[in-house]
Write a protein that holds these residues in place. Structure first.
Motif, PDB file in Angstrom:
ATOM      1  N   ALA A 293       3.190   4.037   6.646  1.00 27.20           N
ATOM      2  CA  ALA A 293       4.405   3.259   6.432  1.00 27.20           C
ATOM      3  C   ALA A 293       4.142   1.985   5.647  1.00 27.20           C
ATOM      4  O   ALA A 293       4.958   1.568   4.820  1.00 27.20           O
ATOM      5  N   THR A 294       3.006   1.309   5.897  1.00 27.57           N
ATOM      6  CA  THR A 294       2.737   0.047   5.204  1.00 27.57           C
ATOM      7  C   THR A 294       2.590   0.261   3.705  1.00 27.57           C
ATOM      8  O   THR A 294       3.185  -0.455   2.890  1.00 27.57           O
ATOM      9  N   GLN A 295       1.792   1.256   3.312  1.00 27.33           N
ATOM     10  CA  GLN A 295       1.636   1.551   1.892  1.00 27.33           C
ATOM     11  C   GLN A 295       2.952   2.024   1.277  1.00 27.33           C
ATOM     12  O   GLN A 295       3.241   1.749   0.116  1.00 27.33           O
ATOM     13  N   ALA A 369       1.876  -8.367  -3.336  1.00 22.34           N
ATOM     14  CA  ALA A 369       1.257  -8.702  -4.629  1.00 22.34           C
ATOM     15  C   ALA A 369      -0.156  -8.156  -4.722  1.00 22.34           C
ATOM     16  O   ALA A 369      -0.588  -7.678  -5.781  1.00 22.34           O
ATOM     17  N   GLY A 370      -0.913  -8.202  -3.616  1.00 23.33           N
ATOM     18  CA  GLY A 370      -2.292  -7.736  -3.669  1.00 23.33           C
ATOM     19  C   GLY A 370      -2.431  -6.235  -3.675  1.00 23.33           C
ATOM     20  O   GLY A 370      -3.385  -5.699  -4.245  1.00 23.33           O
ATOM     21  N   SER A 371      -1.479  -5.525  -3.079  1.00 18.19           N
ATOM     22  CA  SER A 371      -1.631  -4.070  -2.925  1.00 18.19           C
ATOM     23  C   SER A 371      -0.877  -3.246  -3.959  1.00 18.19           C
ATOM     24  O   SER A 371      -1.198  -2.078  -4.161  1.00 18.19           O
ATOM     25  N   ALA A 372       0.147  -3.818  -4.592  1.00 15.02           N
ATOM     26  CA  ALA A 372       0.994  -3.030  -5.502  1.00 15.02           C
ATOM     27  C   ALA A 372       1.046  -3.603  -6.906  1.00 15.02           C
ATOM     28  O   ALA A 372       1.905  -3.209  -7.689  1.00 15.02           O
ATOM     29  N   GLY A 428      -4.946   5.920  -3.945  1.00 14.78           N
ATOM     30  CA  GLY A 428      -3.859   5.319  -3.188  1.00 14.78           C
ATOM     31  C   GLY A 428      -2.551   5.333  -3.960  1.00 14.78           C
ATOM     32  O   GLY A 428      -2.315   6.183  -4.830  1.00 14.78           O
ATOM     33  N   ILE A 429      -1.678   4.349  -3.655  1.00 18.73           N
ATOM     34  CA  ILE A 429      -0.350   4.340  -4.261  1.00 18.73           C
ATOM     35  C   ILE A 429      -0.410   4.079  -5.767  1.00 18.73           C
ATOM     36  O   ILE A 429       0.540   4.405  -6.479  1.00 18.73           O
ATOM     37  N   THR A 430      -1.518   3.537  -6.255  1.00 18.40           N
ATOM     38  CA  THR A 430      -1.660   3.369  -7.709  1.00 18.40           C
ATOM     39  C   THR A 430      -1.630   4.713  -8.415  1.00 18.40           C
ATOM     40  O   THR A 430      -1.218   4.803  -9.579  1.00 18.40           O
ATOM     41  N   GLY A 431      -2.029   5.770  -7.730  1.00 16.07           N
ATOM     42  CA  GLY A 431      -1.981   7.100  -8.337  1.00 16.07           C
ATOM     43  C   GLY A 431      -0.583   7.534  -8.698  1.00 16.07           C
ATOM     44  O   GLY A 431      -0.397   8.316  -9.642  1.00 16.07           O
ATOM     45  N   VAL A 432       0.422   7.047  -7.957  1.00 17.03           N
ATOM     46  CA  VAL A 432       1.805   7.373  -8.320  1.00 17.03           C
ATOM     47  C   VAL A 432       2.144   6.768  -9.680  1.00 17.03           C
ATOM     48  O   VAL A 432       2.817   7.402 -10.509  1.00 17.03           O
ATOM     49  N   GLY A 433       1.673   5.543  -9.921  1.00 17.60           N
ATOM     50  CA  GLY A 433       1.908   4.928 -11.233  1.00 17.60           C
ATOM     51  C   GLY A 433       1.238   5.697 -12.345  1.00 17.60           C
ATOM     52  O   GLY A 433       1.828   5.913 -13.413  1.00 17.60           O
TER      53      GLY A 433
END
Length: 801
Positions: A293-295, A369-372, A428-433
């Motif tokens: 949920a956090t990510q 800001a640090g994670s996304a 991680g979520i950067t892979g979606v980008g």
């Protein structure tokens, strides 16, 4: 986050009387100037359409930005008052509701835009039926989702409680009506209420979220959405059914009703909308299930910020459909204008957003800001290729090619989700980008290279009115140039191996390092001939044909050189010709050995010293004059000459261009044939041996440029051509090298000058021979959209005009 799916007006949507040109209003006449003439009406109409196209797109974008701004404020408060886990689950629940409503409304919002203007007295009945179908289908889908939610998305298992599940089903049905009513308002020509209802919905969300945050409510995020939906629906539909629909019915009661859309049309359009809906609304759920949920919260708010730029493309695409209508010529012009204008705006937005990504996300909290940060940058960059994809989809819908639009969206959806699912466990979520950027870029690249497939052709008159190349054309040319470089890199090892075998065969006595050095100096010419330097008793050049067209080129050159060397009239002048020493023409690969002519090519000298243009032109004219004076005679141009000079090259040109870029070339080529026959037929000209491809690259000069030491590439030479053509072509080629302009542009400039002087024929013939020789020598000219566009299509369009 996008508050609701943007409705794309369909082709055929009618404008109100107030927005129609004066000449189209019932009971009015076009204003007439003095003496009954229409004073420049076409030009004013064109500018009015241009301004309206961009103004409509900007107004829709302003509406979306304002709505997104209020939505961003909502999520700022949510991020401050709720834990990231609650934000992630709430966002995923809202995304599921939007997905079910978007699918359940069966794309009927766009159907209303298309068919309300012609519904006449059945307007209100049509809206009610669409409302009922959208709400019923969505409620059924939402009910199934709630029952199976623990198997579909365990993180949303709280929806299985009776109260939460019932509210979710009702909210999904209400949101389907909320989406559909946008289409109703647009079809009723009340787009101002679209902005108003979105503003009411956004402000109500904030108010209810603040109110619910003061109480210990577990589902405060979802509750604020549900309550805001109720308020927006009550206000908007009160206006729609009491004022907007009755007024429209009164105005169009006598209008003939148009038949509804076919099932195939609806199915294809629904399929395309579903693909885009899947790509944009199911990703938060996938992120929630895979990384927590956090990510998911970090991803969701970064996606919400980046999607603002996607809205610019969507709104410009909607304006493109409305303004282009059934006119494919206007569609092609408007597509290029939208790409050029919106591309500049997006470049600014992407640049600012990429540099300030951490600052934008810091508004939601330091963890965002640090994670996304990198995720937001990649999503912003993907907005640039998305402009091309959205423009192509809108153009296909305007042309009723809905299955093509569905195929484009399917490629984007499959690529984005596939890459994201594969990369999520690794980065991680950067892979979606990364997934979005890769999918959008690949699809946009193909669409740019094949832009005529979806955009259509810009008419000659429109291109003359709007000179300059569009952003899409420049980007496609860059892509093709990169592709050609990649192909050359792939061919390089094979060429080196072939060159090494040739050097060893003709320089067996030399040491091994000489063979390797000769192979490394091998050059593949534009006509696909591999030229390898060989040293024996005297320097030689081995030429090897690498393609079937190059094989034919070697055969023609061997025959021409044999005739020229056997012509006693040329005398010592034959020292400028290549001397054939050996050759193999019956087996593959075909090769020939020629004596190495001294000197430097004119192209290399001009690139090093552009000021030598006039000196090289004089020396080249003097050198080729020896061939012309020895072989020329006065003749009247007859039917046989015109067949060889004009008809046969034109047949080759039409055949090659149809293979390269399908289009309506017949009219332009017929006009060109008529112009050449009229300009040349019956004239007395000096006719003799003509090189036909006499340009600085085929002429070798002494170091000072005052003397010609050799003339090469005689494959296209003919014994009965107008001798003035060689010098004309050489001077044009010198200007092309020194001024950096295309050959076609220089020919167009010369044609305008010739027409002012009342002379036509020879320049067009020189251009025709030059381009057909290149097309015949190598398929790379045929495959290059950059070369054919600048050197062939521009001239054909000018001739057609």
């Amino acid at each position: 986050m996008q508050l609701k799916q943007r409705v794309r007006p369909r082709r055929g949507a009618h404008q109100s009387v107030a927005h129609q040109p004066v000449s189209q209003r019932s009971g009015t006449r076009r204003p007439v100037g003095r003496r009954g003439a229409e004073p420049r009406a076409p030009q004013r109409t064109r500018h009015r359409r241009v301004n309206h196209l961009l103004r409509t797109g900007h107004l829709l974008t302003a509406s979306s930005v304002a709505t997104s701004g209020l939505g961003a404020a909502y999520w700022v408060f949510v991020a401050r008052w709720y834990d990231p886990d609650e934000v992630g689950r709430g966002y995923a629940a809202v995304s599921a509701m939007m997905f079910l409503a978007g699918f359940g409304q069966l794309n009927l919002a766009n159907t209303l835009v298309r068919f309300i203007p012609s519904a006449g007295s059945g307007t209100t009945r049509l809206i009610r039926r669409v409302y009922f179908v959208a709400a019923t289908v969505t409620a059924l889908l939402a009910g199934i989702f709630v029952v199976a939610v623990r198997d579909i998305s365990p993180q949303l298992g709280f929806l299985r409680s009776p109260l939460a599940g019932a509210l979710f089903v009702l909210a999904a049905a209400a949101y389907a009506v909320f989406v559909v009513q946008d289409g109703a308002l647009t079809g009723l020509v009340r787009a101002d209420w679209v902005l108003l209802e979105n503003a009411v919905f956004a402000v109500s969300k904030i108010v209810f979220m603040v109110a619910l945050a003061a109480f210990p409510v577990a589902e405060g995020i979802e509750g604020s959405w549900y309550a805001a939906l109720a308020v927006a629906l009550l206000v908007t539909n009160w206006f729609l059914f009491t004022r907007a629909a009755p007024e429209r019915t009164q105005r169009t009661a006598a209008t003939a009703r148009e038949p509804g859309p076919t099932p195939g049309y609806l199915a294809a359009d629904l399929l395309g909308s579903l693909f885009w809906l899947v790509a944009t609304t199911l990703m938060p759920i996938e992120v929630l299930d895979r990384v927590g949920a956090t990510q998911s919260a970090y991803f969701s708010l970064a996606w919400m910020v980046a999607y603002t730029l996607f809205l610019l493309s969507a709104n410009m695409g909607a304006s493109l459909i409305v303004e282009s209508g059934d006119d494919e010529a206007a569609l092609a012009v408007n597509c290029r204008r939208v790409l050029r204008h919106s591309g500049r705006l997006l470049l600014v937005g992407v640049g600012v957003g990429t540099l300030g990504a951490p600052l934008l996300l810091r508004v939601f909290g330091p963890g965002y800001a640090g994670s996304a940060g990198w995720l937001l940058r990649l999503l912003l960059l993907s907005a640039l290729p998305n402009l091309v994809v959205t423009c192509a989809v809108s153009a296909c819908r305007a042309r009723r090619r809905v299955w093509a639009a569905a195929a484009i969206l399917a490629c984007v959806c499959g690529g984005a989700i596939g890459c994201a699912v594969w990369l999520l466990p690794h980065v991680g979520i950067t892979g979606v980008g990364y997934g979005w950027l890769i999918a959008e870029s690949c699809v946009a690249g193909v669409l740019l290279v094949r832009r005529a497939w979806w955009m259509g052709r810009v008419p000659a008159a429109a291109e003359s009115a709007h000179p300059g190349r569009a952003a899409s054309g420049r980007l496609a040319d860059l892509l093709q140039a990169s592709t050609r470089r990649a192909v050359r890199l792939c061919l390089w090892p094979a060429d080196r191996i072939a060159a090494l075998h040739l050097v060893r065969a003709h320089d067996a006595a030399g040491p091994r390092w000489q063979a390797v050095a000769g192979a490394l100096r091998a050059v593949r010419t534009p006509s696909d001939l591999l030229v390898v330097p060989v040293r024996r008793e005297e320097p030689m050049a081995v030429k090897c044909a690498r393609t079937d067209r190059a094989h034919q080129t070697l055969l023609r050159q061997h025959a021409v050189l044999a005739m020229l060397h056997a012509d006693g009239r040329l005398g010592p002048w034959r020292g400028l010709l290549p001397r054939v020493i050996d050759g193999e023409y019956r087996s593959r690969p075909t090769w020939t050995v020629e004596g190495w002519l001294p000197g430097t090519s004119g192209t290399a000298m001009l690139r090093a010293r552009p000021g030598l243009g006039s000196r090289l032109s004089g020396a080249a004219a003097e050198a080729i004059d020896g061939l012309h004076r020895a072989t020329s005679r006065d003749e009247e141009v007859g039917a046989a000459h015109l067949t060889r000079w004009v008809d046969e090259p034109l047949a080759l040109l039409e055949r090659e261009m149809r293979l390269a870029r399908p289009g309506p070339y017949t009219a332009a080529i017929d006009t060109l044939r008529a112009d050449l026959h009229a300009g040349l037929g019956g004239r007395r000209l000096r006719i003799g041996w003509v090189h036909r491809d006499f340009h600085p690259g085929n002429v070798l000069f002494a170091r000072d440029g005052r003397r010609v030491t050799g003339i090469v590439d005689w494959a296209g030479a003919v014994p009965d051509g107008p001798i003035d053509l060689d010098v004309r072509l050489f001077r044009l080629a010198v200007r092309r090298e020194t001024e950096g302009r295309s050959f076609g542009d220089l020919v167009l400039e010369g044609l305008r000058r010739e027409r002012e002087q009342g002379e036509t024929g020879l320049l067009l013939l020189a251009w025709l021979w030059h381009v057909t020789d290149n097309l015949e020598k190598s398929a790379r000219f045929t495959a290059s959209h950059l070369w054919t566009g600048r050197n062939v299509l521009d001239v054909l369009k000018a001739v057609a005009r």
